[in-house]
Design an enzyme around this catalytic site. Sequence first.
Site, PDB file in Angstrom:
ATOM      1  N   GLY A 156     -47.706 -39.966 -15.977  1.00  0.00           N
ATOM      2  CA  GLY A 156     -47.989 -41.116 -16.830  1.00  0.00           C
ATOM      3  C   GLY A 156     -48.968 -42.076 -16.175  1.00  0.00           C
TER       4      GLY A 156
ATOM      5  CG  ASP B 272     -46.717 -46.051 -17.540  1.00  0.00           C
ATOM      6  OD1 ASP B 272     -46.834 -44.828 -17.289  1.00  0.00           O
ATOM      7  OD2 ASP B 272     -45.768 -46.502 -18.208  1.00  0.00           O
TER       8      ASP B 272
ATOM      9  NE  ARG C 172     -42.517 -56.318 -22.988  1.00  0.00           N
ATOM     10  CZ  ARG C 172     -42.619 -57.280 -22.062  1.00  0.00           C
ATOM     11  NH1 ARG C 172     -42.706 -58.551 -22.437  1.00  0.00           N
ATOM     12  NH2 ARG C 172     -42.641 -56.981 -20.777  1.00  0.00           N
TER      13      ARG C 172
ATOM     14  CE1 TYR D 271     -44.625 -36.085 -11.880  1.00  0.00           C
ATOM     15  CE2 TYR D 271     -45.976 -35.399 -13.740  1.00  0.00           C
ATOM     16  CZ  TYR D 271     -44.794 -35.912 -13.238  1.00  0.00           C
ATOM     17  OH  TYR D 271     -43.790 -36.261 -14.103  1.00  0.00           O
TER      18      TYR D 271
ATOM     19  N   GLY E  92     -47.373 -49.982 -23.260  1.00  0.00           N
ATOM     20  CA  GLY E  92     -46.156 -49.227 -23.009  1.00  0.00           C
ATOM     21  C   GLY E  92     -45.526 -48.699 -24.275  1.00  0.00           C
ATOM     22  CG  ASN E  93     -42.752 -45.673 -24.046  1.00  0.00           C
ATOM     23  OD1 ASN E  93     -43.391 -44.780 -24.588  1.00  0.00           O
ATOM     24  ND2 ASN E  93     -42.379 -45.628 -22.776  1.00  0.00           N
TER      25      ASN E  93
ATOM     26  CG  ASP F  75     -48.662 -51.518 -18.764  1.00  0.00           C
ATOM     27  OD1 ASP F  75     -48.640 -50.377 -19.271  1.00  0.00           O
ATOM     28  OD2 ASP F  75     -47.734 -51.962 -18.047  1.00  0.00           O
TER      29      ASP F  75
END
Length: 254
Positions: free
Chosen positions: A102, A104, A12, A95, A9-10, A7
């Site tokens: 996204g 995630d 980590r 959506y 992320g922005n 995963d």
Amino acid sequence: MHLLVLDVGNTRLKWGLYASPQRGAELFASGAMLLEEVDQLHAVLAAQPRATQVIGCAVAGAVVTARVCAELDALGLQCNWISAQSEQCGVRNSYAAPSLLGADRWAAQLGARQRISDQAAMVISVGTAVTVDCLSRDGIFIGGIILPGFGLMLKALEMGTAGLRVPEGEICDFPVNTSDALMSGGALAISGAARQMHARLQAHERGEVAVLLTGGAAPKLRDALGLPHQHVEHLVFEGLLCIAAQQAQTHQST
């Protein structure tokens, strides 16, 4: 057959190792690192049992994702990077452009559906940004909101005011110093938005709503949320595991 889940992320990268790519498989090892430390990934993973399959989601951008791929390549591994689908693992995506959700957030919805299959659910993910996403009783992702996380709120106040560069504070009922006032204000802003979405989902579904709290900064919000909830540390991982299990089943039947 060990499954490695990623995963990205922005802020980590989170990784986990499952005993197999099957539903209900055991997560027996996990860890996290800042994106600035991604060049250590191959060394970290080399110390773990070797994965035979890798699946992941990434929202950090093409440059970071390429660095992660290079680290995996050093171990002879390739990642199956997922994207949101119109329908997958029992969840339908409302959506407007399903693929733009996204990855995630999509994985977290799939993970939530595996845990809560008989009622509506709301997923609050607290990281660099905060997302509050709503899942109907019938397994339809009906939409959600995005707002700044704790760090972004504090940075915005630091940039827009003078004298607010203070240590991180605590969340309390009646703050009497600036640090606690900032932290408590952020917590109330996030929890207030979450409670509004919870009320809307309850009205939409005409019934009870399960609340799942996840993300690296989730512990900061637990006491301030004001809603009964489950804290699920690896909800995105659980969604990725579901996709891997579905893909393995499809492969076996063809």
